[in-house]
Design a protein around this motif. Structure first.
Motif, short mmCIF file in Angstrom:
data_model
loop_
_atom_site.label_atom_id
_atom_site.label_comp_id
_atom_site.label_asym_id
_atom_site.label_seq_id
_atom_site.Cartn_x
_atom_site.Cartn_y
_atom_site.Cartn_z
N TYR A 127 0.81 -1.23 -0.05
CA TYR A 127 -0.09 0.00 0.14
C TYR A 127 0.77 1.39 0.08
N ALA A 128 0.70 2.11 -1.08
CA ALA A 128 1.41 3.30 -1.22
C ALA A 128 0.76 4.25 -2.04
N ARG A 129 0.01 5.38 -1.34
CA ARG A 129 -0.78 6.19 -2.11
C ARG A 129 -0.16 7.46 -2.26
N GLU A 130 0.10 7.99 -3.45
CA GLU A 130 1.01 9.15 -3.79
C GLU A 130 -0.30 10.30 -3.43
N ILE A 131 0.11 11.37 -2.76
CA ILE A 131 -0.90 12.45 -2.34
C ILE A 131 -0.17 13.80 -3.32
N VAL A 132 1.19 13.90 -3.38
CA VAL A 132 1.62 14.91 -4.08
C VAL A 132 2.88 14.37 -4.91
N GLY A 133 3.01 14.60 -6.18
CA GLY A 133 3.90 14.09 -6.84
C GLY A 133 4.99 15.02 -6.94
N TRP A 134 5.91 14.72 -7.58
CA TRP A 134 7.38 15.58 -7.65
C TRP A 134 6.99 16.87 -7.97
N SER A 135 7.35 17.69 -7.02
CA SER A 135 7.04 19.29 -6.88
C SER A 135 8.15 19.98 -6.71
N ILE A 136 8.49 20.92 -7.42
CA ILE A 136 9.69 22.06 -7.16
C ILE A 136 8.86 23.39 -5.94
N ILE A 137 9.78 23.37 -5.02
CA ILE A 137 9.16 24.46 -3.91
C ILE A 137 10.37 25.57 -3.96
N GLU A 138 10.18 26.87 -4.70
CA GLU A 138 11.16 27.79 -4.80
C GLU A 138 10.41 28.78 -3.80
N ASN A 139 9.29 29.14 -3.37
CA ASN A 139 8.84 30.40 -3.11
C ASN A 139 7.25 29.89 -2.44
N SER A 140 6.89 30.80 -1.87
CA SER A 140 5.71 30.65 -1.08
C SER A 140 4.55 30.25 -1.78
N GLU A 141 4.38 30.62 -3.12
CA GLU A 141 3.14 30.17 -4.06
C GLU A 141 3.53 28.76 -4.37
N ASP A 142 4.68 28.03 -4.56
CA ASP A 142 4.88 26.98 -4.74
C ASP A 142 4.35 26.06 -3.51
N ALA A 143 4.87 26.70 -2.42
CA ALA A 143 4.51 25.85 -1.23
C ALA A 143 3.06 25.79 -0.77
N GLU A 144 2.27 26.71 -1.18
CA GLU A 144 0.85 26.80 -1.15
C GLU A 144 0.27 25.75 -1.86
N ILE A 145 0.62 25.60 -3.30
CA ILE A 145 0.07 24.70 -4.03
C ILE A 145 0.24 23.21 -3.42
N VAL A 146 1.43 22.86 -2.87
CA VAL A 146 1.49 21.62 -2.39
C VAL A 146 0.86 21.62 -1.29
N ALA A 147 0.84 22.49 -0.26
CA ALA A 147 -0.05 22.45 0.80
C ALA A 147 -1.39 22.26 0.55
N ALA A 148 -1.95 22.74 -0.48
CA ALA A 148 -3.44 22.62 -1.05
C ALA A 148 -3.90 21.32 -1.21
N SER A 149 -2.80 20.46 -1.84
CA SER A 149 -2.99 19.10 -2.09
C SER A 149 -3.09 18.38 -0.84
N LEU A 150 -2.21 18.57 0.20
CA LEU A 150 -2.39 17.94 1.34
C LEU A 150 -3.70 18.18 2.25
N ARG A 151 -4.23 19.16 1.90
CA ARG A 151 -5.56 19.59 2.68
C ARG A 151 -6.79 18.73 2.14
N THR A 152 -6.50 18.07 1.10
CA THR A 152 -7.70 17.54 0.35
C THR A 152 -8.16 16.36 1.34
N VAL A 153 -9.43 15.66 0.89
CA VAL A 153 -10.07 14.67 1.44
C VAL A 153 -9.02 13.51 1.81
N TYR A 154 -8.81 12.84 3.02
CA TYR A 154 -8.16 11.73 3.39
C TYR A 154 -9.30 10.46 3.47
N ARG A 155 -8.29 9.34 3.35
CA ARG A 155 -8.99 8.41 3.55
C ARG A 155 -8.32 7.34 4.33
N GLN A 156 -8.97 6.23 5.01
CA GLN A 156 -8.36 5.08 5.98
C GLN A 156 -7.32 4.45 4.94
#
Length: 261
Positions: free
Chosen positions: A78-107
């Protein structure tokens, strides 16, 4: 050229840019984690990635950018990808990644295979589309390995390839299956899970410590550069009696279940 085609033409250039660290965040969602705990994990990582401290650590790097990916693990399949490889250089990049982490989770799923999580993270690092100065697996969990390859075997395979494994042992309980947890999980992680140049672990004793622990951990992982001649940490660090790194498997057997790989 349309906007979609223009964006596609720019992506390869961005992908070839070097990064200071390629960081795999591997998060435990086995049944020993409650729904509330899984939500706290996601929220904690989202807050840490967008924090001023983490963004400042990124700016201090030679390339001033990192690559990050996030997946959830449980048993050894079991391995479920939530965020694929992403570059973070600035706050805008970080917010995009964080938004994906705030999506609905499941058991997640039954069993705890830290070794399976490590081996999946190694495969993810093999497929990284960036040139990385350092490769780091950041693994968190609330119990010992009880399925799949012995955790020390998976760990040694990874560090032999120059990968560092850091740990975030969660000294908490609350989910179904927490009877398979151990009271000295921090020692288990120190002796059996972490390894490689400059590896470390930060234990979390209560969930109110989690956001700060994650933030500190990311700052260290991003800000600590390679050190020439740094020793590879062996699978067992013996300060006295050797630690039993098969404690999770033995606990599973004591509960009357059979092992499977």
């Amino acid at each position: 050229m349309g906007s979609a085609a223009l964006l596609a033409s720019l992506l390869p250039v961005r992908a070839e840019q070097p990064v200071d660290v390629a960081l795999v965040l591997a998060i435990d969602v086995s049944l020993s984690m409650s729904q509330e705990e899984m939500a706290l994990q996601r929220q904690g990582y989202a807050a840490a990635i967008t924090s001023a401290e983490v963004l400042q650590a990124i700016r201090y790097g030679a390339h001033q950018r990192i690559a990050i990916t996030f997946f959830e693990w449980a048993n050894n399949t079991y391995a479920r990808e939530i965020v694929g490889w992403s570059i973070i250089e600035n706050s805008e990049d970080a917010e995009i990644v964080a938004a994906s982490l705030r999506t609905v989770y499941r058991q997640g799923a039954r069993r705890t295979s830290i070794s399976g999580g490590i081996r999946h993270a190694v495969r993810v690092l093999d497929d990284i589309p960036f040139e990385a100065e350092r490769r780091v697996i950041d693994i968190s969990g609330d119990g010992p390995n009880n399925q799949g390859l012995p955790v020390t075997d998976a760990r040694d395979e990874a560090i032999a390839r120059g990968i560092t494994i850091n740990g975030l042992p969660l000294m908490t309980s609350g989910g179904y299956g927490s009877q398979f947890n151990i009271p000295d999980l921090d020692e288990y992680y120190r002796n059996c899970v972490i390894g490689g140049p400059l590896s470390f672990m930060i234990p979390v004793n209560s969930w109110d410590q989690f956001p700060e622990a994650v933030r500190r951990k990311l700052v260290l992982e991003i800000g600590v550069g390679p050190r020439e001649g740094a020793p590879v940490v062996p699978a067992q660090i013996t300060f006295g009696e050797p630690y039993d790194c098969l404690v999770g498997e033995k606990l599973w057997l004591q509960r009357g279940f059979g092992l499977d790989r």
